[in-house]
Motif scaffolding. Structure first.
Motif, PDB file in Angstrom:
ATOM      1  N   ARG A  34       0.819  -1.208   0.000  1.00 22.94           N
ATOM      2  CA  ARG A  34       0.000   0.000   0.000  1.00 22.94           C
ATOM      3  C   ARG A  34       0.856   1.263   0.000  1.00 22.94           C
ATOM      4  NH1 ARG A  34      -4.944  -1.227   4.327  1.00 22.94           N
ATOM      5  NH2 ARG A  34      -5.825  -3.026   3.201  1.00 22.94           N
ATOM      6  N   LYS A  35       1.942   1.222   0.771  1.00 21.03           N
ATOM      7  CA  LYS A  35       2.776   2.413   0.886  1.00 21.03           C
ATOM      8  C   LYS A  35       3.802   2.510  -0.241  1.00 21.03           C
ATOM      9  CE  LYS A  35       2.422   2.886   5.909  1.00 21.03           C
ATOM     10  NZ  LYS A  35       3.171   2.986   7.187  1.00 21.03           N
ATOM     11  N   PHE A  36       4.225   1.365  -0.775  1.00 18.61           N
ATOM     12  CA  PHE A  36       5.254   1.385  -1.822  1.00 18.61           C
ATOM     13  C   PHE A  36       4.865   0.381  -2.891  1.00 18.61           C
ATOM     14  CE2 PHE A  36       9.593   0.867  -3.594  1.00 18.61           C
ATOM     15  CZ  PHE A  36       9.900   2.208  -3.760  1.00 18.61           C
ATOM     16  N   THR A  37       4.082   0.854  -3.851  1.00 18.30           N
ATOM     17  CA  THR A  37       3.546   0.011  -4.908  1.00 18.30           C
ATOM     18  C   THR A  37       4.489  -0.051  -6.101  1.00 18.30           C
ATOM     19  OG1 THR A  37       2.355   1.834  -5.936  1.00 18.30           O
ATOM     20  CG2 THR A  37       1.215   0.644  -4.173  1.00 18.30           C
ATOM     21  N   LEU A  41       7.667   2.366  -7.257  1.00 18.68           N
ATOM     22  CA  LEU A  41       8.969   1.838  -7.658  1.00 18.68           C
ATOM     23  C   LEU A  41       9.369   2.373  -9.027  1.00 18.68           C
ATOM     24  CD1 LEU A  41      11.361  -0.053  -7.197  1.00 18.68           C
ATOM     25  CD2 LEU A  41       9.989  -1.905  -8.176  1.00 18.68           C
ATOM     26  N   LEU A  42       8.426   2.443  -9.942  1.00 19.02           N
ATOM     27  CA  LEU A  42       8.707   2.963 -11.279  1.00 19.02           C
ATOM     28  C   LEU A  42       9.173   4.413 -11.215  1.00 19.02           C
ATOM     29  CD1 LEU A  42       8.629   2.642 -14.362  1.00 19.02           C
ATOM     30  CD2 LEU A  42       6.217   3.285 -14.286  1.00 19.02           C
ATOM     31  N   ARG A  43       8.518   5.208 -10.393  1.00 19.88           N
ATOM     32  CA  ARG A  43       8.917   6.616 -10.252  1.00 19.88           C
ATOM     33  C   ARG A  43      10.311   6.715  -9.633  1.00 19.88           C
ATOM     34  NH1 ARG A  43       3.215   8.855  -7.714  1.00 19.88           N
ATOM     35  NH2 ARG A  43       1.903   8.357  -9.530  1.00 19.88           N
ATOM     36  N   TYR A  44      10.584   5.858  -8.647  1.00 19.07           N
ATOM     37  CA  TYR A  44      11.909   5.851  -8.029  1.00 19.07           C
ATOM     38  C   TYR A  44      12.982   5.533  -9.067  1.00 19.07           C
ATOM     39  CZ  TYR A  44      11.340   6.466  -2.978  1.00 19.07           C
ATOM     40  OH  TYR A  44      11.149   6.997  -1.730  1.00 19.07           O
ATOM     41  N   TRP A  45      12.730   4.521  -9.918  1.00 18.45           N
ATOM     42  CA  TRP A  45      13.720   4.142 -10.923  1.00 18.45           C
ATOM     43  C   TRP A  45      13.992   5.297 -11.875  1.00 18.45           C
ATOM     44  CZ3 TRP A  45      16.631   0.810  -9.322  1.00 18.45           C
ATOM     45  CH2 TRP A  45      16.299  -0.479  -8.914  1.00 18.45           C
ATOM     46  N   CYS A  46      12.955   5.992 -12.289  1.00 18.94           N
ATOM     47  CA  CYS A  46      13.128   7.096 -13.241  1.00 18.94           C
ATOM     48  C   CYS A  46      13.971   8.218 -12.652  1.00 18.94           C
ATOM     49  CB  CYS A  46      11.767   7.628 -13.682  1.00 18.94           C
ATOM     50  SG  CYS A  46      10.819   6.485 -14.704  1.00 18.94           S
ATOM     51  N   HIS A  62      17.146  11.281  -0.956  1.00 22.97           N
ATOM     52  CA  HIS A  62      16.799  12.325  -1.921  1.00 22.97           C
ATOM     53  C   HIS A  62      15.338  12.252  -2.348  1.00 22.97           C
ATOM     54  CE1 HIS A  62      21.016  13.169  -2.095  1.00 22.97           C
ATOM     55  NE2 HIS A  62      21.324  12.029  -2.687  1.00 22.97           N
ATOM     56  N   ALA A  63      14.605  11.291  -1.818  1.00 25.48           N
ATOM     57  CA  ALA A  63      13.243  11.050  -2.302  1.00 25.48           C
ATOM     58  C   ALA A  63      12.337  12.257  -2.105  1.00 25.48           C
ATOM     59  CB  ALA A  63      12.647   9.831  -1.608  1.00 25.48           C
ATOM     60  N   ALA A  64      12.361  12.834  -0.913  1.00 23.67           N
ATOM     61  CA  ALA A  64      11.440  13.928  -0.596  1.00 23.67           C
ATOM     62  C   ALA A  64      11.648  15.120  -1.513  1.00 23.67           C
ATOM     63  CB  ALA A  64      11.607  14.343   0.868  1.00 23.67           C
ATOM     64  N   ARG A  65      12.888  15.483  -1.774  1.00 29.40           N
ATOM     65  CA  ARG A  65      13.150  16.665  -2.603  1.00 29.40           C
ATOM     66  C   ARG A  65      12.876  16.393  -4.080  1.00 29.40           C
ATOM     67  NH1 ARG A  65      19.762  17.260  -2.750  1.00 29.40           N
ATOM     68  NH2 ARG A  65      20.153  15.614  -4.261  1.00 29.40           N
ATOM     69  N   SER A  66      12.670  15.120  -4.429  1.00 32.55           N
ATOM     70  CA  SER A  66      12.349  14.763  -5.799  1.00 32.55           C
ATOM     71  C   SER A  66      10.868  14.511  -5.995  1.00 32.55           C
ATOM     72  CB  SER A  66      13.143  13.509  -6.219  1.00 32.55           C
ATOM     73  OG  SER A  66      14.527  13.740  -6.121  1.00 32.55           O
ATOM     74  N   PRO A  69       7.474   9.741  -2.283  1.00 35.57           N
ATOM     75  CA  PRO A  69       7.188   9.404  -0.882  1.00 35.57           C
ATOM     76  C   PRO A  69       8.433   8.823  -0.220  1.00 35.57           C
ATOM     77  CG  PRO A  69       6.258   7.752  -2.353  1.00 35.57           C
ATOM     78  CD  PRO A  69       6.745   8.872  -3.230  1.00 35.57           C
ATOM     79  N   LYS A  70       8.673   9.181   1.013  1.00 30.81           N
ATOM     80  CA  LYS A  70       9.869   8.718   1.711  1.00 30.81           C
ATOM     81  C   LYS A  70       9.626   7.338   2.306  1.00 30.81           C
ATOM     82  CE  LYS A  70      13.362  10.219   5.051  1.00 30.81           C
ATOM     83  NZ  LYS A  70      14.431  10.102   4.041  1.00 30.81           N
ATOM     84  N   VAL A  71      10.517   6.400   2.015  1.00 32.73           N
ATOM     85  CA  VAL A  71      10.439   5.043   2.541  1.00 32.73           C
ATOM     86  C   VAL A  71      11.828   4.623   3.012  1.00 32.73           C
ATOM     87  CG1 VAL A  71       8.531   4.385   1.029  1.00 32.73           C
ATOM     88  CG2 VAL A  71      10.882   4.014   0.276  1.00 32.73           C
ATOM     89  N   HIS A  72      11.880   3.532   3.762  1.00 31.85           N
ATOM     90  CA  HIS A  72      13.168   3.003   4.196  1.00 31.85           C
ATOM     91  C   HIS A  72      13.863   2.349   3.011  1.00 31.85           C
ATOM     92  CE1 HIS A  72      16.092   0.520   6.465  1.00 31.85           C
ATOM     93  NE2 HIS A  72      15.985   1.494   7.360  1.00 31.85           N
ATOM     94  N   TYR A  73      15.189   2.448   2.973  1.00 32.62           N
ATOM     95  CA  TYR A  73      15.918   1.936   1.810  1.00 32.62           C
ATOM     96  C   TYR A  73      15.740   0.428   1.643  1.00 32.62           C
ATOM     97  CZ  TYR A  73      19.610   0.050   4.842  1.00 32.62           C
ATOM     98  OH  TYR A  73      20.303  -0.669   5.777  1.00 32.62           O
ATOM     99  N   SER A  74      15.524  -0.297   2.746  1.00 37.34           N
ATOM    100  CA  SER A  74      15.318  -1.742   2.643  1.00 37.34           C
ATOM    101  C   SER A  74      14.021  -2.063   1.910  1.00 37.34           C
ATOM    102  CB  SER A  74      15.307  -2.381   4.029  1.00 37.34           C
ATOM    103  OG  SER A  74      14.241  -1.866   4.812  1.00 37.34           O
ATOM    104  N   CYS A  75      13.012  -1.197   2.065  1.00 34.36           N
ATOM    105  CA  CYS A  75      11.748  -1.379   1.357  1.00 34.36           C
ATOM    106  C   CYS A  75      11.955  -1.189  -0.148  1.00 34.36           C
ATOM    107  CB  CYS A  75      10.708  -0.399   1.888  1.00 34.36           C
ATOM    108  SG  CYS A  75       9.091  -0.537   1.105  1.00 34.36           S
TER     109      CYS A  75
END
Length: 230
Positions: A34-37, A41-46, A62-66, A69-75
């Motif tokens: 629910r929190k990291f679909t 993930l696609l947006r993170y990769w881009c 760097h997630a927030a400034r981009s 949504p901020k998540v733990h790196y293990s997620c």
């Protein structure tokens, strides 16, 4: 605000979350998160590809400034290993299809695009002794303004190969076009001048440039101001 903050929104306009989930189901992948679909993930990769993130750990910082949504790196790491490659392959094909020539023709721009870039041609230093470049080489550089619509050059300016690209954007500026150029041409003072002159442009900014949206400071109304009696 980081320069890549618009990337997730542009991506979402091309591939909606519902479409991404539909592709995931077609590949028999059940996205229970629910929190990291898969969409996240696609947006993170881009953004990771654009900013050249060093690792999952540095990426989430760097997630927030981009605009992500901020998540733990293990997620992030677990999701990346879990989602099948076939999903992203199909999503890539859909993006290509949506950005086909027919689609681009439907896009309306207020002006034509003018593509600006440089090409360096080198020879032995004895051939061009007046144009020293690097070591035993001499060279000249051609700065070309190419019309995107018909593929024809509009203007060509030659310089020494050792001369920096930056100042040449002024010589190639054309207010009737939208300039599309690399970051070598993008000195901040020059971009400010383009803004004042009404010159439209698209440019890849340097990594150390940060954009901030100006906002006016609110003032207290006279009735809200505190009064003190002595």
């Amino acid at each position: 605000m980081k320069k890549s903050i618009t990337i997730p929104f542009i991506l979402q306009s091309i591939l909606t979350p519902e479409e991404v989930q539909s592709v995931a189901k077609e590949t028999d992948y059940e996205d229970k998160a629910r929190k990291f679909t898969v969409t996240h993930l696609l947006r993170y990769w881009c953004v990771a590809a654009l900013e050249q993130w060093d690792s999952y750990r540095s990426g989430v910082d760097h997630a927030a400034r981009s605009g992500l949504p901020k998540v733990h790196y293990s997620c992030f790491s677990t999701k990346a290993a879990e989602v099948p490659f076939a999903i992203f392959k199909e999503l890539f094909h859909r993006v290509i299809h949506k950005c086909s020539r027919e689609t681009r023709r439907k896009l309306t721009f207020p002006k034509e695009l003018l593509l600006i870039d440089s090409t360096t041609m080198t020879v032995g230093k004895t051939r061009l002794p007046w144009a020293p470049y690097h070591g035993e080489r001499a060279g000249i550089k051609l700065h070309v303004a190419l019309q995107a619509q018909n593929g024809q050059p509009l203007q060509v300016v030659e310089t020494l190969g050792s001369k920096h690209d930056g100042p040449m954007s002024e010589a190639l500026a054309q207010p009737d076009y939208i300039l599309v150029m690399d970051r070598a041409y993008g000195k901040l003072e020059r971009l400010d001048d383009f803004k004042i002159q009404g010159q439209s442009f698209v440019i890849r900014l340097r990594d150390n440039v940060h954009l901030e949206k100006p906002h006016a400071l609110s003032r207290l109304k006279p009735s809200d101001q505190l009064s003190f009696e002595i």
